[in-house]
Write an enzyme that holds these catalytic residues in place. Structure first.
Site, PDB file in Angstrom:
ATOM      1  N   ASP A 203      -5.047   7.206   9.752  1.00 30.98           N
ATOM      2  CA  ASP A 203      -4.685   5.923  10.374  1.00 30.98           C
ATOM      3  C   ASP A 203      -3.309   5.967  11.035  1.00 30.98           C
ATOM      4  O   ASP A 203      -2.925   5.043  11.759  1.00 30.98           O
ATOM      5  CB  ASP A 203      -4.760   4.776   9.365  1.00 30.98           C
ATOM      6  CG  ASP A 203      -3.770   4.909   8.199  1.00 30.98           C
ATOM      7  OD1 ASP A 203      -2.862   5.760   8.259  1.00 30.98           O
ATOM      8  OD2 ASP A 203      -3.908   4.155   7.228  1.00 30.98           O
TER       9      ASP A 203
ATOM     10  N   GLY B 224      -1.846  -4.363   1.181  1.00 29.35           N
ATOM     11  CA  GLY B 224      -1.943  -5.581   1.985  1.00 29.35           C
ATOM     12  C   GLY B 224      -0.925  -6.641   1.659  1.00 29.35           C
ATOM     13  O   GLY B 224      -0.806  -7.638   2.387  1.00 29.35           O
TER      14      GLY B 224
ATOM     15  N   ASN C 213       4.035  -5.161   5.826  1.00 29.71           N
ATOM     16  CA  ASN C 213       2.944  -6.000   6.326  1.00 29.71           C
ATOM     17  C   ASN C 213       3.456  -7.247   7.030  1.00 29.71           C
ATOM     18  O   ASN C 213       2.798  -7.769   7.939  1.00 29.71           O
ATOM     19  CB  ASN C 213       1.998  -6.367   5.176  1.00 29.71           C
ATOM     20  CG  ASN C 213       1.202  -5.165   4.701  1.00 29.71           C
ATOM     21  OD1 ASN C 213       0.578  -4.468   5.489  1.00 29.71           O
ATOM     22  ND2 ASN C 213       1.239  -4.907   3.404  1.00 29.71           N
TER      23      ASN C 213
ATOM     24  N   HIS D   9      -0.162   5.366   6.930  1.00 34.73           N
ATOM     25  CA  HIS D   9       0.078   5.599   5.510  1.00 34.73           C
ATOM     26  C   HIS D   9       0.333   7.079   5.225  1.00 34.73           C
ATOM     27  O   HIS D   9      -0.244   7.937   5.886  1.00 34.73           O
ATOM     28  CB  HIS D   9      -1.124   5.126   4.690  1.00 34.73           C
ATOM     29  CG  HIS D   9      -1.337   3.651   4.725  1.00 34.73           C
ATOM     30  ND1 HIS D   9      -2.137   3.042   5.665  1.00 34.73           N
ATOM     31  CD2 HIS D   9      -0.835   2.664   3.940  1.00 34.73           C
ATOM     32  CE1 HIS D   9      -2.134   1.741   5.457  1.00 34.73           C
ATOM     33  NE2 HIS D   9      -1.355   1.482   4.416  1.00 34.73           N
TER      34      HIS D   9
ATOM     35  N   SER E 257       0.808  -1.222   0.000  1.00 30.13           N
ATOM     36  CA  SER E 257       0.000   0.000   0.000  1.00 30.13           C
ATOM     37  C   SER E 257       0.840   1.271   0.000  1.00 30.13           C
ATOM     38  O   SER E 257       0.387   2.318  -0.466  1.00 30.13           O
ATOM     39  CB  SER E 257      -0.936   0.009   1.219  1.00 30.13           C
ATOM     40  OG  SER E 257      -0.197  -0.090   2.430  1.00 30.13           O
TER      41      SER E 257
END
Length: 211
Positions: free
Chosen positions: A182, A73, A101, A185, A36
């Site tokens: 969040d 992801g 991740n 990011h 991402s």
């Protein structure tokens, strides 16, 4: 030959040389392959990292196209599963950005390293150059995990002779003005900073590619 005729001949020769040089130049095709952080999570396509980097490179006079092959992801295992068909023939270089991740899920650093190494080997077998973008494990994973995970990018760079950008999120982490809500990011301002910090290594990488 008169002075005027000589000047005309020299001008014609110079024009021909410039024309030949231009004809010999070609666009370098780069693929940004990652998760991402590459894909541009919740961002317009023109604010994703690959688009930011391409725009910056072109503003510096570099003839390069950067394709966004990021998938939100993705772990290193996911990347390995799609590396062969996601990187088309004719690609000159790959920005390999995976691992975030894996760390968030607490996956084995040894497995992450193995997956990244396999991808590097496969790309090099296809004569595709690699620029490895590193990431840092969250501190809550513990010192042992952090040491193993954070060290794998440098280890791979040295073993396989590929350049390494140590921390892909440099300038964004812990800077709320550069992040989405969040807190993980980058936002549009964040990807701009990332591209600017990444560019010197990227420029050197491009100059190392066969022209």
């Amino acid at each position: 030959m008169t002075f005027k005729a000589l000047g005309t001949a020299l001008f014609a020769a110079l024009t021909l040389l410039l024309s030949l040089d231009s004809a010999g130049a070609r666009t370098l095709n780069i693929v940004a392959f990652g998760d991402s952080l590459t894909a541009g999570y919740q961002l317009p396509p023109d604010e994703a990292f690959p688009a930011r980097l391409e725009m910056l490179a072109k503003s510096k006079g570099l003839d390069v196209t950067i394709t966004n092959a990021g998938v939100s992801g993705d772990t290193t295992a996911d990347g390995l599963a799609r590396i062969d068909w996601s990187i088309p023939d004719g690609t000159d270089g790959v920005i390999l950005e995976l691992g975030a991740n894996d760390a968030l899920r607490g996956l084995s650093p040894e497995e992450s390293l193995k997956n990244l190494e396999t991808m590097i080997v496969r790309l090099k077998e296809r004569k595709i150059y690699v620029l490895l973008a590193g990431i840092l494990a969250p501190p809550n994973m513990g010192a042992d995990y952090e040491t193993k995970f954070n060290g794998m990018y440098k280890l791979l760079g040295e073993k396989h002779g590929v350049p390494v950008y140590p921390f892909f999120l440099d300038g964004v982490t812990l800077n709320t003005g550069m992040q989405l809500e969040d807190g993980m990011h980058p936002n549009g301002a964040g990807t701009k900073i990332m591209a600017e910090k990444f560019f010197p290594v990227f420029e050197t990488f491009l100059k190392s590619l066969p022209q």
